[in-house]
Structure formats: C-alpha cells, structure tokens
Design a protein around this motif. Structure first.
Motif, mmCIF file in Angstrom:
data_model
loop_
_atom_site.group_PDB
_atom_site.id
_atom_site.type_symbol
_atom_site.label_atom_id
_atom_site.label_comp_id
_atom_site.label_asym_id
_atom_site.label_seq_id
_atom_site.Cartn_x
_atom_site.Cartn_y
_atom_site.Cartn_z
ATOM 1 N N ILE A 6 3.635 -13.622 -20.470
ATOM 2 C CA ILE A 6 3.049 -14.786 -21.147
ATOM 3 C C ILE A 6 2.180 -15.549 -20.140
ATOM 4 O O ILE A 6 2.672 -15.963 -19.087
ATOM 5 C CB ILE A 6 4.150 -15.701 -21.723
ATOM 6 C CG1 ILE A 6 4.972 -14.937 -22.777
ATOM 7 C CG2 ILE A 6 3.538 -16.967 -22.329
ATOM 8 C CD1 ILE A 6 6.162 -15.705 -23.329
ATOM 9 N N LYS A 8 0.224 -18.546 -18.415
ATOM 10 C CA LYS A 8 0.581 -19.957 -18.279
ATOM 11 C C LYS A 8 -0.665 -20.806 -18.018
ATOM 12 O O LYS A 8 -1.536 -20.411 -17.234
ATOM 13 C CB LYS A 8 1.576 -20.144 -17.108
ATOM 14 C CG LYS A 8 2.881 -19.341 -17.247
ATOM 15 C CD LYS A 8 3.784 -19.909 -18.317
ATOM 16 C CE LYS A 8 5.182 -19.321 -18.347
ATOM 17 N NZ LYS A 8 5.281 -17.880 -18.313
ATOM 18 N N THR A 38 8.919 -10.397 -27.227
ATOM 19 C CA THR A 38 8.590 -11.336 -26.148
ATOM 20 C C THR A 38 8.926 -12.767 -26.547
ATOM 21 O O THR A 38 9.494 -13.533 -25.757
ATOM 22 C CB THR A 38 7.085 -11.213 -25.792
ATOM 23 O OG1 THR A 38 6.808 -9.859 -25.438
ATOM 24 C CG2 THR A 38 6.698 -12.135 -24.650
ATOM 25 N N MET A 39 8.602 -13.124 -27.806
ATOM 26 C CA MET A 39 8.892 -14.476 -28.296
ATOM 27 C C MET A 39 10.404 -14.726 -28.342
ATOM 28 O O MET A 39 10.878 -15.768 -27.881
ATOM 29 C CB MET A 39 8.294 -14.666 -29.691
ATOM 30 C CG MET A 39 8.643 -16.000 -30.335
ATOM 31 S SD MET A 39 7.988 -16.128 -32.013
ATOM 32 C CE MET A 39 9.171 -15.133 -32.926
ATOM 33 N N ALA A 42 11.901 -15.163 -24.861
ATOM 34 C CA ALA A 42 11.436 -16.300 -24.038
ATOM 35 C C ALA A 42 12.464 -17.413 -23.816
ATOM 36 O O ALA A 42 12.675 -17.818 -22.678
ATOM 37 C CB ALA A 42 10.114 -16.846 -24.579
ATOM 38 N N GLY A 44 11.296 -18.509 -27.829
ATOM 39 C CA GLY A 44 10.367 -19.434 -28.456
ATOM 40 C C GLY A 44 10.363 -19.236 -29.960
ATOM 41 O O GLY A 44 10.964 -18.281 -30.464
ATOM 42 N N LEU A 47 4.333 -17.487 -31.178
ATOM 43 C CA LEU A 47 3.533 -16.906 -30.096
ATOM 44 C C LEU A 47 2.208 -16.419 -30.683
ATOM 45 O O LEU A 47 2.188 -15.781 -31.739
ATOM 46 C CB LEU A 47 4.293 -15.729 -29.458
ATOM 47 C CG LEU A 47 3.689 -15.113 -28.196
ATOM 48 C CD1 LEU A 47 3.761 -16.069 -27.003
ATOM 49 C CD2 LEU A 47 4.394 -13.803 -27.848
ATOM 50 N N LEU A 92 5.153 -22.056 -24.904
ATOM 51 C CA LEU A 92 5.583 -21.093 -23.879
ATOM 52 C C LEU A 92 4.555 -20.964 -22.757
ATOM 53 O O LEU A 92 4.897 -20.563 -21.652
ATOM 54 C CB LEU A 92 5.834 -19.720 -24.515
ATOM 55 C CG LEU A 92 7.010 -19.656 -25.491
ATOM 56 C CD1 LEU A 92 7.078 -18.287 -26.154
ATOM 57 C CD2 LEU A 92 8.324 -19.982 -24.799
#
Ligand code: NI
Length: 167
Positions: A6, A8, A38-39, A42, A44, A47, A92
């Motif tokens: 992810i 930043k 991935t979400m 996290a 989260g 995404l 995220l």
C-alpha cells in the motif's frame, strides 16, 4: 492470492488519475482478489486501486463485521449526491491520521461488478462516505486535501518522519 504493497502519502504515485478498466478479464479479477486480501489484512474497510499502484479504476469495500460482504466497484461513477454528513475518516495511505470530513449523506453510484456486469447502488451513511472517499483516490486526491494548508503540512511532515524511521 497476494498481499500488495500500500503506497503511503506523500508518495507521488497516489496523485495519478486512474483510467477505466477496458474489460473485466481474469487478470482484473485477480487484482480484485488481491486488493480484497490486502484490505482485510491491513485491516481496512476500503481500498482503491491506485493505493496499490494499479492505475485502472477499481474500488473494494467491506463494512461487515465478519468481513464477508465484499463490494467491488469497477469504473465507478457517482451520479447523484444528496444531503450532508460528517465523519472522522482515516486512510490506509495516511496512517494514524483521523480527521472529520464533510461529505454527502447519500450517493448513487454506477459501476461494474467483479464479473463485469453493470449495476447501480444507492448508498447512505458510512457506505456513502466510504464510496466518496475511495472514488476520490481514483481522481488522485486524498481526504487530507480537504484540510487546512497548515494541517496538511503537519501531516505530511509527520508521515515523512515516520517513513524515514521505518526504513
Ligand atoms: Ni483512503
């Protein structure tokens, strides 16, 4: 399946505007699966594809407690907005920053699902917030862009410092 990195803030790649998915191929379905994984990892609740450096327009969201009700929006477009609400948002790509943001209370969004079938969704409350937040990513925008310049500077400095410390 694979966990994706992810990006930043202030990574400049987060500022790229997404382009439409031309066809929902197996490759796109794989990206959707990887984005969901991935979400969830996290963790989260939403995404956008540009957050994992994928320039084609894909958003995944899951607001359920059990994390078993994934919503996938390919090439999403908001067609109607109504009302106003405020919520303390996070992202995220902007870790440990939470700020109150004003958005529409209800939205209607048109998109393709993960099979490539067009659908329309009317959302309100947190789902409406999440849709608006994620669609902004596809425009190369972040929720912190809505804050005062002073606050934005502070957040950027803090995140740059954090990034250096974890390198
Ligand atoms: Ni975000």
């Amino acid at each position: 399946m694979a966990l994706l990195e992810i990006l930043k803030h202030p990574d400049p790649r987060l500022r790229n505007k997404s382009v439409p998915v031309e066809e929902v191929t197996d490759e796109i379905k794989q990206i959707v699966s990887d984005m969901l994984e991935t979400m969830y990892a996290a963790p989260g609740i939403g995404l956008a594809s540009i957050q994992v450096n994928e320039p084609r327009s894909i958003v995944v969201i899951d607001l359920s407690e059990e994390k078993d009700q994934p919503l996938c929006l390919i090439n999403p477009k908001i067609t109607v907005t109504e009302g106003e609400q405020e919520y303390e948002e996070g992202c995220l790509s902007v870790p440990s920053v939470y700020e109150t943001i004003q958005r529409a209370e209800q939205v209607t969004v048109e998109a393709l699902d993960r099979e490539g079938t067009p659908f329309e969704l009317k959302a309100e409350g947190l789902l409406a917030i999440c849709i608006q937040h994620e669609l902004e990513h596809l425009e190369g925008k972040l929720f912190v862009d809505r804050l005062s310049k002073l606050k934005q500077q502070r957040i950027k400095k803090r995140l740059e410092k954090q990034a250096k410390e974890t390198m």
